[in-house]
Design an enzyme around this catalytic site. Structure first.
Site, short mmCIF file in Angstrom:
data_model
loop_
_atom_site.label_atom_id
_atom_site.label_comp_id
_atom_site.label_asym_id
_atom_site.label_seq_id
_atom_site.Cartn_x
_atom_site.Cartn_y
_atom_site.Cartn_z
N ASP A 105 13.54 -11.15 11.00
CA ASP A 105 12.13 -11.39 11.26
C ASP A 105 12.00 -12.22 12.53
OD1 ASP A 105 9.23 -11.83 10.70
OD2 ASP A 105 9.82 -11.11 8.73
N ASP A 211 6.30 -10.69 13.77
CA ASP A 211 5.13 -11.30 13.14
C ASP A 211 3.96 -11.40 14.12
OD1 ASP A 211 4.22 -12.86 10.68
OD2 ASP A 211 3.90 -14.36 12.24
N GLU A 268 3.82 -6.39 13.46
CA GLU A 268 2.62 -6.68 12.67
C GLU A 268 1.48 -6.88 13.65
OE1 GLU A 268 1.46 -9.73 9.09
OE2 GLU A 268 2.32 -10.59 10.90
N HIS A 343 4.95 -9.15 1.65
CA HIS A 343 4.94 -10.55 1.21
C HIS A 343 3.55 -11.17 1.27
CE1 HIS A 343 5.18 -10.43 5.53
NE2 HIS A 343 4.78 -11.69 5.60
N ASP A 344 2.60 -10.54 1.97
CA ASP A 344 1.25 -11.08 2.10
C ASP A 344 0.22 -10.33 1.26
OD1 ASP A 344 1.85 -13.09 3.92
OD2 ASP A 344 1.53 -11.81 5.67
#
Length: 587
Positions: A105, A211, A268, A343-344
């Site tokens: 990540d 991210d 993302e 995860h969100d």
């Protein structure tokens, strides 16, 4: 007109599937109540047997854990609770030994305020690291009262600016105040990010999930947002700090490194409304990133200005999203990242279906089918392959860990109108949408704590009590389980690679509020995927939807394909509750 299938660029990463791991909640190997990298290594065969090709490891770097590791204090070290760099090297080796790749990540829009870069930056205005972050002087009104540089708000509630008394300036933080935004306009910042990428790629990592990568370029005048209600951030953010003027310049800098290592990348990118903007990032010949996570379908149940306000949607809304992006990417040589969960996000069974427990199994299979057989790279989030569900409705606010959720609650407590009814509504929305829904520990067995950690250990987050009936040990031994069905769908995608990876996409029965159906076609091979999104039995007319006949039933959520074949030979098809079927059709 869709581009002929033979003209679509082929690539190894288009043919892959990805399994996402949130390390704190995956598997605890040392009974401290927190998942860790040795725990992940112990389950690599379980992941491999699912049939995925890439393991994506969520942030595991050194971090104060204000935002569960997305506030990084050292990109070259691993958080003590998760293990060591040596453990990550073993994880990479374990993945490669099994024919899988490992995705790290990359969180580089912001760091932790405990990162040495920021400590130096805030120490004085003339420190060499001052320009590594975004600092601005205060604004003062006519009464001499100090205000932030502009009216931007944080995604975690409140102003996006934090005043720092030492130097009498504010720094920008689009998330928590402990997550200051990096200044990508400053060349040393970009060079430092490139160094981080090379460090992990040289260790054998096979790429990155990036991210909020479209936030790295901001409008440099930092204007006030022209809005009356600051909650409408969802409508104006892209004008000022998403998809900024130098975004593609920065992405091409990252892309040069990725191309050098033939590495995988997925970005993302929230607040992307312009398809052309996305295409610049992902088109095959642009050499920026391979694909992005779009947010439209996971914002579908949000209120107008607030995630934690009730929202409503129809199946046609969901279908319209997928149809738009499927056709656009296919016709323009882009690529989609396909996902229901991460995860969100809350658990997909509870978000996209109304399935009660009696239909949980088949509803989980329906969602696996509808997603995986579209055009794009499918992403599976830990526990999704088991059909894990949202946190219990009985949870009180004291059970939640999500900083977004807790900040929202504390802001509401300050308002006079936050009465008992309003509190009840807020709690209902947290149970539906909190990020904690995805972060409860993976349920490995029916043992205490779901086998995530030792029986006498308190896990960092409560295990969902339904682990006694939803757990990996039971599902691995049950050939009819969600786990084995996911393996079947992923296997089907590989078996019919031309159709399900490189074939075009056409929505079928577009106006139905009950059925999600589409075809995939590669040259003279054509497949149909049909799913019933209701809890009742439906009749579906294939002829009315230009389906002439069925050559072969490939997959069915209720029965083995051979047993199911006669049911799909008649003029009308009877679709059971939450049933999905994939068939080869006659031309």
């Amino acid at each position: 007109m869709a581009k002929p299938s033979s003209k679509i660029h082929r690539a190894w990463w288009k043919e892959c599937s990805v399994y996402q791991i949130y390390p704190a909640s995956f598997k605890d190997s040392n009974d401290d109540g927190i998942g860790d990298i040795p725990g992940i290594i112990s389950k690599l065969d379980y992941i491999k047997n699912l049939g995925v090709d890439i393991v994506w490891l969520c942030p595991s770097y050194k971090s104060p854990q204000v935002d569960m590791g997305y506030d990084i204090s050292d990109y070259y070290s691993i958080a003590d609770e998760y293990g060591t760099v040596a453990d990550v090297e073993k994880l990479i080796e374990g993945c490669h030994k099994r024919g899988m790749k490992l995705l790290m990540d990359l969180v580089v829009n912001h760091t932790s305020d405990q990162h040495e870069w920021f400590k130096k930056s805030r120490s004085s205005k003339d420190n060499p690291y001052r320009n590594w972050y975004i600092w601005k002087p205060p604004r003062y009104d006519e009464q001499g009262k100090r205000h932030p540089p502009n009216n931007w708000i944080s995604h975690f509630q409140g102003s996006a600016w934090q005043y720092d008394e030492l130097t009498d300036e504010y720094y920008l933080h689009l998330y928590a105040k402990e997550q200051p935004d990096l200044n990508w306009e400053h060349p040393p910042v970009r060079e430092a990010v490139h160094d981080i990428m090379r460090f992990w790629l040289d260790k054998g990592a096979d790429g990155f999930r990036m991210d909020v990568i479209n936030f790295i370029s901001k409008e440099q005048s930092f204007p006030d947002a022209d809005v009356k209600d600051p909650k409408s951030i969802w409508q104006w953010a892209d004008k000022y700090y998403a998809n900024g003027p130098r975004l593609h310049e920065y992405l091409q800098g990252l892309g040069q490194i990725l191309k050098e290592y033939d590495a995988f990348s997925v970005g993302e990118m929230p607040f992307v409304k312009d398809t052309e903007e996305v295409l610049k990032a992902v088109r095959f010949d642009r050499n920026e990133i391979n694909m992005i996570f779009n947010f439209e379908h996971v914002d579908i149940d949000h209120g107008e200005f607030d995630k934690f306000v009730p929202g409503s949607w129809k199946l046609t809304d969901l279908k319209a999203f997928f149809e738009r992006w499927e056709k656009f990417m296919y016709e323009n040589d882009g690529w989609n990242a396909l996902y229901w969960e991460n995860h969100d996000q809350p658990r997909s069974i509870d978000r996209y279906t109304q399935a009660k427990e009696e239909h949980r199994l088949v509803a989980s299979k329906l969602l696996a089918t509808i997603l995986t057989l579209q055009a794009g790279t499918p992403f599976i989030y830990q526990g999704q392959e088991l059909g894990m569900r949202n946190v219990p409705v009985e949870w009180g606010i004291e059970e939640y860990k999500d900083i977004d959720c807790l900040n929202h609650w504390h802001e509401l407590l300050k308002t006079k109108q936050f009465d008992t009814k309003a509190q009840q509504i807020a709690k209902q929305e947290y149970q539906k949408k909190s990020r904690d829904n995805a972060r409860t520990p993976v349920q490995w067995s029916s043992a205490p704590n779901g086998g995530f950690t030792g029986p006498n250990v308190k896990p960092w987050m409560s295990v969902n009590p339904d682990y006694v009936r939803i757990n990996a040990e039971a599902e691995v031994t049950d050939p009819n389980s969600t786990y084995h069905y996911w393996a079947s769908v992923l296997g089907l995608r590989k078996k019919y690679l031309d159709i399900f990876v490189y074939g075009n996409f056409e929505m079928v029965d577009r106006d139905s509020q009950e059925v999600f159906a589409y075809t995939r076609q590669y040259e003279n091979q054509r497949a149909l995927v049909v799913g019933n999104f209701t809890d009742k039995t439906l009749e579906w007319d294939p002829a009315a939807n230009r389906i002439k006949g069925v050559k072969e039933v490939l997959l069915n959520t209720y029965e083995e394909a051979k047993k199911a074949s006669p049911r799909f030979a008649g003029e009308k098809w009877s679709l059971q509750p939450y049933e999905a079927v994939a068939v080869l059709v006659q031309e």
